[in-house]
Design an enzyme around this catalytic site. Structure first.
Site, short mmCIF file in Angstrom:
data_model
loop_
_atom_site.label_atom_id
_atom_site.label_comp_id
_atom_site.label_asym_id
_atom_site.label_seq_id
_atom_site.Cartn_x
_atom_site.Cartn_y
_atom_site.Cartn_z
N GLY A 14 1.18 -1.36 0.23
CA GLY A 14 -0.04 0.28 -0.16
C GLY A 14 0.78 1.71 0.00
O GLY A 14 2.49 0.91 -0.45
N ILE A 16 1.89 3.15 2.80
CA ILE A 16 3.40 3.37 3.33
C ILE A 16 4.42 2.11 2.38
O ILE A 16 5.61 2.83 2.65
CB ILE A 16 3.23 2.79 5.20
CG1 ILE A 16 1.92 3.82 5.38
CG2 ILE A 16 4.48 2.44 5.15
CD1 ILE A 16 1.87 3.37 6.58
N CYS A 143 2.17 7.43 12.68
CA CYS A 143 2.66 8.60 11.71
C CYS A 143 2.73 9.38 13.40
O CYS A 143 3.78 10.67 13.31
CB CYS A 143 2.57 8.78 10.62
SG CYS A 143 0.10 9.05 10.69
#
Length: 315
Positions: A14, A16, A143
């Protein structure tokens, strides 16, 4: 021998995982060999194949049959908290070190400028006693955690923090299905790491996804309540020095405003621009996560290499 790169696998194709792959391809210590996904049409797998990586859309079991032949020593898991536990078990049983970019938080939390060095020195000691201990897995929190916990730690190393609260605002477009499924884990894991690594007595985390078009840059707000009246000069100096440390691996990390002092409340307003490796610059949430994971992987690779050269010199 000393300059040999360490072979790695990326689990999850995906946003990331793909951003991390692009960064890892530039690394002087890591060599991305595999990208594992579950959707054969995913853009991440297509890019990985085009860039010369081996790919599979059959999930982690397909990778496991190639670990030894391809000498995979580190795997980065950018899937979802729900599948990480199983992935971790399978990878560690093959002797692979795991860096977890999901909020599963099986291994110890890692916020590079705060505790990476101490974690790796513990890891080395543990490795000598009992290989495959918890040191085989490091968790990159979230994050929002990577963006804000350095600031809370910078304040708490000056004086006691009773309460730390963070609000991470990210562009909806930068949040893929894995991130969306993990919202509860995001808030829990981040709040826990604010306490464990940030040093606040109590932590709280909020994530906001902003659907605005054009997408907005990642913004993070940190509020801390200090136990005593805040030492304005010492806290400001500590925060500014921490921001410089984060900028060493995330150049787009910026102080927008603060530290602002109001009674015992210290507030810091941050903005994180990405390098634009996979998604455009607004997706600083990808960069802060992948850059922190890369920085951790590179330090781990250096450790593995020096351990290998020590072993070689004993032969």
């Amino acid at each position: 021998m000393v300059n040999k790169k360490i072979n790695i696998a990326l689990i999850g194709s995906g946003n990331i995982g793909t951003d991390l792959m692009i960064k890892a391809l530039r690394s002087s210590t890591l060599n991305p060999v595999w990208m594992v996904g579950i959707d054969e049409n995913s853009d991440g797998l297509k890019r990985a194949k085009a860039l010369g990586l081996k790919t599979t859309h059959l999930g982690i079991d397909e990778l496991l049959t190639h670990i030894e032949a391809d000498n995979i020593q580190i795997a980065f898991d950018a899937t979802s908290a729900y599948v990480h536990e199983e992935n971790n078990r399978k990878l560690q049983s093959k002797g692979v070190k795991v860096i977890d970019l999901t909020p599963a938080a099986i291994g110890p939390y890692c916020i590079p400028p705060v505790n990476l060095e101490s974690l790796l020195s513990q890891t080395e000691n543990q490795t000598q006693i009992n290989d495959g201990s918890i040191s085989g897995n490091l968790n990159m929190v979230t994050c929002g955690g990577q963006a804000t916990i350095p600031i809370i730690a910078a304040i708490s190393r000056v004086q006691s923090v009773d309460y730390g609260e963070i609000v991470a605002t990210i562009a909806s477009k930068s949040a893929g299905p894995g991130t969306r499924k993990n919202i509860d884990e995001f808030t829990r894991t981040t709040a826990d790491a604010i306490e464990q690594i940030g040093g606040a007595r109590q932590g709280k985390a909020i994530i906001v996804m902003n659907p605005a078009e054009p997408p907005l840059m990642m913004r993070d707000t940190v509020h801390c309540l200090t136990q005593d009246e805040p030492d304005v000069e010492a806290i400001t100096a500590s925060v500014l020095s921490m921001i410089e440390q984060v900028q060493e691996y995330v150049p787009g990390y910026r102080l927008k405003n603060g530290p602002v002092f109001d009674g015992n409340r210290v507030s810091v307003f941050l903005e994180v621009a990405g390098l634009g490796d996979y998604l455009p610059e607004y997706a600083g949430n990808l960069d802060i996560m992948t850059s922190a994971a890369l920085c951790t992987g590179e330090m781990l690779a250096r450790n593995l290499r020096s351990n290998m050269s020590v072993k070689d010199s004993h032969h």
